[in-house]
Motif scaffolding. Structure first.
Motif, mmCIF file in Angstrom:
data_model
loop_
_atom_site.group_PDB
_atom_site.id
_atom_site.type_symbol
_atom_site.label_atom_id
_atom_site.label_comp_id
_atom_site.label_asym_id
_atom_site.label_seq_id
_atom_site.Cartn_x
_atom_site.Cartn_y
_atom_site.Cartn_z
ATOM 1 N N GLU A 57 -4.860 -40.078 32.384
ATOM 2 C CA GLU A 57 -3.730 -39.361 31.800
ATOM 3 C C GLU A 57 -2.412 -39.754 32.452
ATOM 4 O O GLU A 57 -1.378 -39.806 31.793
ATOM 5 N N GLN A 58 -2.435 -40.041 33.749
ATOM 6 C CA GLN A 58 -1.212 -40.386 34.486
ATOM 7 C C GLN A 58 -0.978 -41.891 34.574
ATOM 8 O O GLN A 58 -0.057 -42.338 35.240
ATOM 9 N N LYS A 59 -1.839 -42.671 33.916
ATOM 10 C CA LYS A 59 -1.722 -44.134 33.869
ATOM 11 C C LYS A 59 -1.669 -44.744 35.266
ATOM 12 O O LYS A 59 -0.867 -45.624 35.559
ATOM 13 N N LEU A 60 -2.584 -44.291 36.140
ATOM 14 C CA LEU A 60 -2.643 -44.780 37.514
ATOM 15 C C LEU A 60 -3.576 -45.981 37.613
ATOM 16 O O LEU A 60 -4.488 -46.131 36.815
ATOM 17 N N SER A 61 -3.332 -46.819 38.605
ATOM 18 C CA SER A 61 -4.170 -47.985 38.863
ATOM 19 C C SER A 61 -4.323 -48.187 40.361
ATOM 20 O O SER A 61 -3.645 -47.536 41.150
ATOM 21 N N ASN A 62 -5.204 -49.112 40.723
ATOM 22 C CA ASN A 62 -5.462 -49.451 42.125
ATOM 23 C C ASN A 62 -5.964 -48.255 42.917
ATOM 24 O O ASN A 62 -5.555 -48.036 44.050
ATOM 25 N N ILE A 63 -6.871 -47.480 42.313
ATOM 26 C CA ILE A 63 -7.424 -46.281 42.950
ATOM 27 C C ILE A 63 -8.909 -46.518 43.202
ATOM 28 O O ILE A 63 -9.657 -46.857 42.284
ATOM 29 N N GLN A 64 -9.336 -46.326 44.442
ATOM 30 C CA GLN A 64 -10.749 -46.463 44.778
ATOM 31 C C GLN A 64 -11.474 -45.220 44.278
ATOM 32 O O GLN A 64 -11.077 -44.098 44.581
ATOM 33 N N VAL A 65 -12.519 -45.405 43.474
ATOM 34 C CA VAL A 65 -13.221 -44.278 42.856
ATOM 35 C C VAL A 65 -14.732 -44.452 42.969
ATOM 36 O O VAL A 65 -15.233 -45.565 43.113
ATOM 37 N N GLU A 66 -15.422 -43.328 42.879
ATOM 38 C CA GLU A 66 -16.876 -43.311 42.869
ATOM 39 C C GLU A 66 -17.311 -42.385 41.750
ATOM 40 O O GLU A 66 -16.677 -41.355 41.514
ATOM 41 N N GLY A 67 -18.354 -42.734 41.058
ATOM 42 C CA GLY A 67 -18.835 -41.875 39.982
ATOM 43 C C GLY A 67 -20.127 -42.392 39.394
ATOM 44 O O GLY A 67 -20.794 -43.242 39.972
#
Length: 157
Positions: A57-67
């Motif tokens: 929704e916030q158009k973010l990038s370069n975020i380390q994620v787990e799921g």
């Protein structure tokens, strides 16, 4: 007068914050997803799903994620430049993600099938269709956090 103004401001902030997380507020995601995925179902969503929805929704990038998610579609490998195994995951929230797994640096998931569960740790990049997860492998240069995919109890990194 001053106390009344403070109370009104607090009430407005509280109402705004509450509306950010109600089903009616997040149902608008359905209309903004260009891939026509289902509206987020936060009753079954994990904290990582919520984080990924906010990143989208916030158009973010370069975020380390787990799921984790279910394989919705297996795509042809990308063989231009570094080779990548590609597939679409659907999260419990309804959001879809393209996984681009570098098979020059990590093993390919040979037995991958539609409907399989995949856990992931990688970097999220925003796009209009829900986002891309990449860096699902080790970094031979040691400059980036190592990522991975897990499928049927085996870790691919």
């Amino acid at each position: 007068m001053r106390k009344s103004l403070v109370v009104v401001i607090i009430a407005i902030v509280a109402a705004y914050s509450w509306n950010q997380y109600t089903p009616s507020a997040v149902s608008s995601v359905k209309t903004t997803l260009s891939n026509k995925s289902a509206a987020p179902n936060f009753a079954n969503a994990s904290n990582s799903d919520r984080s990924l929805t906010r990143a989208y929704e916030q158009k973010l990038s370069n975020i380390q994620v787990e799921g984790r998610g279910k394989v919705e579609k297996i795509l042809a490998d990308d063989t231009a430049g570094s080779r990548h195994q590609k597939f679409i995951l659907r999260l419990n929230s309804g959001q879809t993600l393209l996984v681009a797994h570098n098979i020059d640096l990590a093993p390919r998931i040979a037995s991958l099938q539609t409907g399989d569960d995949i856990a992931f740790f990688g970097e999220y990049e925003w796009n209009q269709r829900g986002g891309v997860i990449h860096w699902t492998h080790h970094d031979p240069a040691g400059r980036h956090r190592n990522g991975w995919l897990e499928h049927r109890g085996r870790r691919y990194q």
